[in-house]
Design an enzyme around this catalytic site. Structure first.
Site, PDB file in Angstrom:
ATOM      1  CG  HIS A 169      58.832  19.040  40.921  1.00 33.90           C
ATOM      2  ND1 HIS A 169      59.462  19.993  41.677  1.00 33.90           N
ATOM      3  CD2 HIS A 169      57.506  19.327  40.977  1.00 33.90           C
ATOM      4  CE1 HIS A 169      58.548  20.815  42.179  1.00 33.90           C
ATOM      5  NE2 HIS A 169      57.368  20.439  41.765  1.00 33.90           N
ATOM      6  CB  SER A 293      80.255  12.761  17.958  1.00 33.31           C
ATOM      7  OG  SER A 293      81.406  12.089  18.379  1.00 33.31           O
TER       8      SER A 293
END
Ligand SMILES: O=C(O)C[C@H](Nc1ncnc2c1ncn2[C@@H]1O[C@H](COP(=O)(O)O)[C@@H](O)[C@H]1O)C(=O)O
Length: 462
Positions: A169, A293
């Protein structure tokens, strides 16, 4: 603006061509047409070998020149078929005419009428698809998948003892090792490979409505079902005895469902590795000359795994659609399968591209063991499970009478950050047996990995 020269619409034929080119050998239109020539030629050889309809066996040399039509199939045949089909408007008839032309050139006019004898186009098509898909899967796509599994198995072995905080979770949970978590994917993919190895590539060869009607009327005494079975099996396929005009395509649905399932397991792998990278568990190895990037110079982006994610989704979308639609054909046939099957290569191509990216991506990451250990050390509260379980065992064995150990540990740890000192103090004050207490006092998050390391030995050999 002047128009561009003709461009491929699919990126598989453009920027990604090199990664998927092995599939084009079988799953392209030319690959299909070459297989159609092969089936037509083998049927001619079968009929003459069995001296059917007054024919005589061809000499070894004549057979070799016929089979050379397949081995030498190239640009000339591709162009000639395009010209023929522009007239016939029927792709299989164009193949038949090409074979007849070559028979004439080889001085084998006498057997021209045995070309495509008693065949419906699907007799040729279904065998050609079975042959080309079989070759693509067994010689191109599966070896690529096996390569990824081998790399994963290598990493699982290498990191088998690398303790890591788990995140069920997304929350800190009982640790494992990175190796064991990767081994889970090896095991899952290995099972699917086993199923794929058992794929039945079925073929039918029984005429216009699957009844051998033209065959029987041409020769009532021949054992046509046996001939059909022998011919189909002689091509290395499994015989389907009972069909309409078309092979029912159930084997294709089964195969594409399995490949799509493999895609989804690989998708799970790609998103997990992406997440581990974002958590700092895997470091990306800078590649010389590469840019992350265009504006943020510090970045290395996990582009291999993101590309794989997208292409696995595309592959499954196509393969799922094929599996769902190929199994229906109105009455004895409609042509929807003809148009749909032209995209089998696209389905496999996106998966192949994803495999290529995963393979490269797995080679460009390093495990950051110190990050894994720091994370474990920052989450001592995950030992709450260990402590409450040991207390229960002690109560069960009559060495302790602590009441509701689970609630006790919940009170201590739920939603809290507990350090080593608090846990040691807590365990020291427990009324349990000495051996159990010593075991708990020796426990650290990094040591709480159960049999994770040993479980890696359960890896299948794929
Ligand atoms: O043996 C036969 O041909 C029997 C015939 N059924 C057909 N079986 C197989 N192919 C056929 C059939 N009909 C057409 N075509 C040809 O299929 C091609 C369909 O083109 P596309 O949609 O681009 O895949 C395109 O080339 C079509 O000409 C029937 O009447 O039952």
């Amino acid at each position: 603006m002047s128009p561009l020269p003709t461009q491929p619409l699919s990126p598989l034929d453009g920027r990604y061509q090199a990664a998927v080119s092995g599939l084009g050998e079988f799953l392209s239109e030319a690959g299909l047409n070459r297989a159609r020539v092969q089936v037509e030629v083998e049927w001619l050889i079968y009929l003459t070998d069995h001296s059917m309809f007054g024919s005589a066996p061809l000499t070894a040399e004549q057979q070799a020149s016929l089979r050379a039509l397949v081995t030498d199939f190239g640009q000339a045949e591709i162009d000639e078929l395009a010209e023929l089909e522009a007239v016939t408007r029927h792709d299989v008839k164009a193949v038949e005419y090409l074979v007849r032309r070559r028979l004439a050139a080889l001085g084998l006019d006498s057997i021209a009428e045995l070309t495509h004898f008693a065949c419906t186009s699907e007799d040729i098509n279904n065998l050609s698809y079975a042959l080309t898909v079989q070759s693509a899967v067994t010689t191109v796509w599966l070896p690529k998948l096996r390569g990824v599994i081998a790399k994963l198995a290598e990493l699982a072995e290498q990191h088998r003892d690398a303790a890591m905080l788990c995140h069920t979770h997304g929350q800190p949970a009982t640790p494992s090792t990175m190796g064991k978590e990767l081994a889970v994917f090896v095991y899952r993919l290995g099972r699917i490979v086993g199923q794929l190895e058992g794929t039945e590539y079925l073929g039918k060869f029984s005429g216009a409505t699957g009844t051998f009607a033209a065959h029987v009327v041409a020769d009532p005494d021949a054992a046509w079902p046996t001939i059909s079975q022998e011919f189909v099996e002689g091509l290395g396929l499994s015989w389907n005895p009972l069909t309409t005009q078309i092979e029912s395509h159930d084997w294709q649905a089964e195969l594409y469902n399995r490949v799509s399932h493999a895609n989804r397991v690989l998708h799970n792998l790609a998103t997990d590795i992406w997440t581990y990278i974002s958590m700092g568990y895997f470091r990306q190895i800078p590649q010389a000359g590469a840019t992350g990037s265009s504006t943020m110079p510090h970045k290395i982006n996990p582009i291999r795994f993101e590309n794989a994610e997208a292409n696995l989704e595309l592959s499954s979308a196509i393969l799922d659609s094929l599996a769902a639609t190929l199994v229906t054909s109105r009455l004895q046939r409609d042509l929807t399968d003809s148009s749909a099957q032209r995209n089998i290569g696209v389905g496999f191509g996106h998966s192949m591209l994803a495999l290529d990216n995963i393979q490269r991506g797995l080679g460009e990451i390093d495990l950051a063991r110190e990050v894994l250990l720091a994370d474990l050390d920052a989450n001592w509260e995950i030992l709450g499970e260990a402590i409450q379980t040991v207390i229960r065992a002690e109560v069960a064995a009559g060495r302790s009478n602590i009441e509701d150990p689970y609630a006790m540990l919940k009170e201590l740890t739920r939603g809290k950050r507990i350090g080593q000192a608090e846990l040691v103090a807590f365990v020291s004050g427990l009324d349990i047996g000495d051996a159990a207490k010593d075991r708990l006092l020796a426990l650290t998050p990094a040591g709480y990995i159960g049999l994770a390391n040993e479980l890696v030995d359960r890896l299948p050999r794929v």
